[in-house]
Write a protein that holds these residues in place. Structure first.
Motif, PDB file in Angstrom:
ATOM      1  N   VAL A  39       0.861  -1.185   0.000  1.00  0.00           N
ATOM      2  CA  VAL A  39       0.000   0.000   0.000  1.00  0.00           C
ATOM      3  C   VAL A  39       0.899   1.237   0.000  1.00  0.00           C
ATOM      4  N   LEU A  40       0.866   1.972  -1.115  1.00  0.00           N
ATOM      5  CA  LEU A  40       1.687   3.169  -1.277  1.00  0.00           C
ATOM      6  C   LEU A  40       0.883   4.376  -0.805  1.00  0.00           C
ATOM      7  N   VAL A  41       1.418   5.109   0.174  1.00  0.00           N
ATOM      8  CA  VAL A  41       0.685   6.244   0.726  1.00  0.00           C
ATOM      9  C   VAL A  41       1.533   7.507   0.655  1.00  0.00           C
ATOM     10  N   ALA A  42       0.858   8.654   0.593  1.00  0.00           N
ATOM     11  CA  ALA A  42       1.513   9.955   0.532  1.00  0.00           C
ATOM     12  C   ALA A  42       1.319  10.693   1.852  1.00  0.00           C
ATOM     13  N   ASP A  43       2.386  11.355   2.307  1.00  0.00           N
ATOM     14  CA  ASP A  43       2.339  12.152   3.534  1.00  0.00           C
ATOM     15  C   ASP A  43       1.777  13.537   3.199  1.00  0.00           C
ATOM     16  N   THR A  44       0.471  13.633   3.158  1.00  0.00           N
ATOM     17  CA  THR A  44      -0.167  14.881   2.739  1.00  0.00           C
ATOM     18  C   THR A  44      -0.043  15.979   3.794  1.00  0.00           C
ATOM     19  N   GLY A  45       0.162  15.623   5.017  1.00  0.00           N
ATOM     20  CA  GLY A  45       0.271  16.623   6.075  1.00  0.00           C
ATOM     21  C   GLY A  45       1.685  17.095   6.314  1.00  0.00           C
ATOM     22  N   ASP A  46       2.654  16.491   5.613  1.00  0.00           N
ATOM     23  CA  ASP A  46       4.063  16.826   5.793  1.00  0.00           C
ATOM     24  C   ASP A  46       4.459  16.751   7.272  1.00  0.00           C
ATOM     25  N   ASP A  47       3.941  15.732   7.939  1.00  0.00           N
ATOM     26  CA  ASP A  47       4.192  15.579   9.373  1.00  0.00           C
ATOM     27  C   ASP A  47       4.677  14.182   9.730  1.00  0.00           C
ATOM     28  N   GLY A  48       5.233  13.485   8.738  1.00  0.00           N
ATOM     29  CA  GLY A  48       5.671  12.117   8.979  1.00  0.00           C
ATOM     30  C   GLY A  48       4.541  11.136   8.756  1.00  0.00           C
ATOM     31  N   PHE A  49       4.887   9.882   8.572  1.00  0.00           N
ATOM     32  CA  PHE A  49       3.891   8.876   8.230  1.00  0.00           C
ATOM     33  C   PHE A  49       3.252   8.298   9.490  1.00  0.00           C
ATOM     34  N   ASP A  50       1.941   8.115   9.423  1.00  0.00           N
ATOM     35  CA  ASP A  50       1.219   7.516  10.531  1.00  0.00           C
ATOM     36  C   ASP A  50       1.403   6.002  10.510  1.00  0.00           C
ATOM     37  N   ASP A  51       1.583   5.435  11.683  1.00  0.00           N
ATOM     38  CA  ASP A  51       1.687   3.980  11.816  1.00  0.00           C
ATOM     39  C   ASP A  51       0.302   3.377  11.569  1.00  0.00           C
ATOM     40  N   PRO A  52       0.157   2.489  10.591  1.00  0.00           N
ATOM     41  CA  PRO A  52      -1.164   1.887  10.345  1.00  0.00           C
ATOM     42  C   PRO A  52      -1.763   1.233  11.579  1.00  0.00           C
ATOM     43  N   SER A  53      -0.903   0.713  12.463  1.00  0.00           N
ATOM     44  CA  SER A  53      -1.426   0.058  13.670  1.00  0.00           C
ATOM     45  C   SER A  53      -2.198   1.024  14.564  1.00  0.00           C
ATOM     46  N   SER A  54      -1.908   2.313  14.422  1.00  0.00           N
ATOM     47  CA  SER A  54      -2.579   3.310  15.262  1.00  0.00           C
ATOM     48  C   SER A  54      -3.911   3.755  14.671  1.00  0.00           C
ATOM     49  N   ASP A  55      -4.283   3.213  13.513  1.00  0.00           N
ATOM     50  CA  ASP A  55      -5.540   3.610  12.865  1.00  0.00           C
ATOM     51  C   ASP A  55      -6.329   2.377  12.439  1.00  0.00           C
ATOM     52  N   PRO A  56      -6.699   1.505  13.403  1.00  0.00           N
ATOM     53  CA  PRO A  56      -7.482   0.311  13.031  1.00  0.00           C
ATOM     54  C   PRO A  56      -8.809   0.726  12.415  1.00  0.00           C
ATOM     55  N   GLY A  57      -9.193  -0.014  11.390  1.00  0.00           N
ATOM     56  CA  GLY A  57     -10.416   0.314  10.674  1.00  0.00           C
ATOM     57  C   GLY A  57     -10.172   1.081   9.396  1.00  0.00           C
ATOM     58  N   ALA A  58      -8.958   1.640   9.232  1.00  0.00           N
ATOM     59  CA  ALA A  58      -8.643   2.338   7.986  1.00  0.00           C
ATOM     60  C   ALA A  58      -8.759   1.369   6.806  1.00  0.00           C
ATOM     61  N   ILE A  59      -9.317   1.852   5.704  1.00  0.00           N
ATOM     62  CA  ILE A  59      -9.564   0.995   4.539  1.00  0.00           C
ATOM     63  C   ILE A  59      -8.364   1.030   3.599  1.00  0.00           C
ATOM     64  N   LEU A  60      -7.924  -0.148   3.191  1.00  0.00           N
ATOM     65  CA  LEU A  60      -6.763  -0.265   2.304  1.00  0.00           C
ATOM     66  C   LEU A  60      -7.221  -0.185   0.853  1.00  0.00           C
ATOM     67  N   SER A  61      -7.631   0.999   0.438  1.00  0.00           N
ATOM     68  CA  SER A  61      -8.096   1.254  -0.930  1.00  0.00           C
ATOM     69  C   SER A  61      -7.612   2.623  -1.362  1.00  0.00           C
ATOM     70  N   VAL A  62      -7.445   2.788  -2.665  1.00  0.00           N
ATOM     71  CA  VAL A  62      -6.988   4.050  -3.229  1.00  0.00           C
ATOM     72  C   VAL A  62      -7.956   5.169  -2.846  1.00  0.00           C
ATOM     73  N   GLY A  63      -7.389   6.286  -2.390  1.00  0.00           N
ATOM     74  CA  GLY A  63      -8.188   7.434  -2.002  1.00  0.00           C
ATOM     75  C   GLY A  63      -8.559   7.450  -0.533  1.00  0.00           C
ATOM     76  N   GLU A  64      -8.433   6.316   0.162  1.00  0.00           N
ATOM     77  CA  GLU A  64      -8.711   6.266   1.589  1.00  0.00           C
ATOM     78  C   GLU A  64      -7.503   6.800   2.368  1.00  0.00           C
ATOM     79  N   THR A  65      -7.676   7.008   3.647  1.00  0.00           N
ATOM     80  CA  THR A  65      -6.598   7.568   4.459  1.00  0.00           C
ATOM     81  C   THR A  65      -6.189   6.608   5.564  1.00  0.00           C
ATOM     82  N   ILE A  66      -4.912   6.664   5.916  1.00  0.00           N
ATOM     83  CA  ILE A  66      -4.366   6.014   7.106  1.00  0.00           C
ATOM     84  C   ILE A  66      -3.828   7.150   7.955  1.00  0.00           C
ATOM     85  N   GLY A  67      -4.533   7.487   9.031  1.00  0.00           N
ATOM     86  CA  GLY A  67      -4.242   8.732   9.725  1.00  0.00           C
ATOM     87  C   GLY A  67      -4.580   9.868   8.781  1.00  0.00           C
ATOM     88  N   ASP A  68      -3.594  10.750   8.524  1.00  0.00           N
ATOM     89  CA  ASP A  68      -3.831  11.785   7.511  1.00  0.00           C
ATOM     90  C   ASP A  68      -3.045  11.523   6.234  1.00  0.00           C
TER      91      ASP A  68
END
Length: 420
Positions: A39-68
């Motif tokens: 899953v390739l994600v972009a750091d849109t907040g320019d604040d470092g990447f969010d750990d997926p483990s900290s966002d249970p329920g996030a959907i692994l699909s294009v356009g969805e978010t993991i944290g921000d």
């Protein structure tokens, strides 16, 4: 490096001037479990990447978010014969619409790899995963036209990180995501961290609370970390030898090895190897107890004129493993009655049969107190001799045995009652 034919075609494609780009992504030869997705994600907040483990329920699909962070692509494992089946990821992200996705040129990218997942699945609590960027993996391949950041808007671009076995120069030997067969009961690994000494990850899942007994050895600077379902650090060790004896909650757990190149070995077991150390102290009161913290112990009680007398037993667990302690006491005889009481009341039948259990005890908890009531049989011990009352002298030893319900350890205390 020889670029696969479909990559050349992708590079040859020229997109019309629009808010779209085409990216060819290659991460070749990494070892991850079958059925993994990238899953390739972009750091849109320019604040470092969010750990997926900290966002249970996030959907692994294009356009969805993991944290921000925004998911820009979901990749399946490669089927390129030159790489080996299922080793690495290779895909063409045909059209990325920056405006639609809410991303922009220059935003950094990271690839999260999840075992046993499919596009559209949600992140599970403590989700096992690896996260890779070019600085983790070594040099990008020489014909890459972009790094781990969204390229300029418009055009076709290539991000390729390949090991020597796939025609590149990156050191991918440290890329490792392995499931520990926890349910099998025990096992072990002999592995080696490469000169880059980045990381090896292991994961396992518990359907119910359990235990991990882990021990091993490696180079003097080897760092070993155990993380729990919420991503919390449970145990950590820095040095050549390590041992974890840890109770675990239900859910995913992750082991991470890093920090020192060289071989290492580990052995694991799901049985609780910590000691249980029952301890019985006895005495005429709970403030005057014999046998605390030492094997055995005897306290003397005296019954005058064959009157009822009371003693106490305090049962503790001095070991590091919490355990309910089984307690068994002496039965009454024709000459001496015995009754046992705890905070709930009369527990004589359970205690003399060996069915009695204390609450779960550990070294930090107070002892479980048992009151023992001795009643001499006056009909058989007391006689009249003229005007005198004569009490037959007897000694009654009431052994109180405490045994671990998990190991073979035990201790015994004795209340000795004398009549006079």
């Amino acid at each position: 490096m020889k670029t696969p034919a479909f990559v050349s075609l992708a590079l040859a494609a020229v997109l019309p001037a629009s808010a779209t780009v085409s990216i060819e992504f290659q991460l070749g030869g990494i070892e991850v479990p079958a059925g993994s997705i990238g899953v390739l994600v972009a750091d849109t907040g320019d604040d470092g990447f969010d750990d997926p483990s900290s966002d249970p329920g996030a959907i692994l699909s294009v356009g969805e978010t993991i944290g921000d962070d925004v998911v820009v692509a979901v990749l399946t494992q490669s089927s390129l014969p030159v790489w080996g089946t299922g080793k690495g990821f290779a895909d063409q992200l045909a059209v990325l619409d920056y405006a639609k996705l809410g991303v922009a040129e220059g935003q950094e990218l990271v690839l999260h790899v999840f075992p046993d997942r499919s596009e559209g699945d949600s992140v599970r609590p403590g989700e096992p995963h690896l996260s890779y960027r070019s600085d983790d993996l070594g040099d990008r391949s020489s014909n890459s036209t972009m790094g781990f950041a969204l390229p300029r808007d418009g055009g076709a671009h290539l991000l390729a990180v390949l090991g020597p076995g796939q025609g590149g120069g990156a050191d991918l030997a440290d890329v490792n995501l392995t499931e520990v067969p926890y349910a099998s009961g025990s096992g072990g690994f002999n592995r080696s961290l490469p000169s880059t000494a980045s990381h090896h990850y292991y994961y396992f899942h518990l359907a119910a609370p359990g235990f991990l007994h882990l021990q091993g050895a490696g180079a003097s600077g080897l760092q070993v970390d155990l993380y729990g379902p919420g991503g919390q650090l449970i145990a950590s060790s820095t040095g050549g030898n390590f041992q974890f004896l840890e109770p675990l909650g239900a859910g995913f757990h992750r082991l991470e090895f890093s920090g020192a190149a060289g071989g290492y070995s580990l052995l694991f077991a799901n049985a609780d190897g910590r000691p249980v150390t029952p301890d019985v102290a006895v005495g005429p009161t709970l403030a005057r107890l014999a046998g605390r913290n030492v094997p055995g112990g005897t306290a003397n009680l005296t019954s005058k004129q064959a009157k009822r007398v009371t003693g106490y037993a305090a049962v503790s667990n001095r070991g590091s493993r919490p355990n309910a302690i089984a307690v068994k006491g002496a039965r009454k005889t024709a000459l001496m009655g015995v009754a046992y009481f705890d905070a709930s009341g009369n527990v004589t039948s359970r205690l003399v049969s060996g069915a009695y259990r204390t609450p779960v005890l550990e070294a930090t908890k107070p002892a479980s107190a048992i009151r023992v009531q001795f009643t001499p049989n006056k009909k058989k011990l007391v006689k009249k001799s003229g005007r005198k009352t004569v009490v037959r002298k007897i000694t009654f030893n009431a052994a109180i045995r405490a045994s671990s319900t998990a190991t073979a350890s035990n201790d015994t205390g004795t209340l000795r009652v004398r009549t006079r």
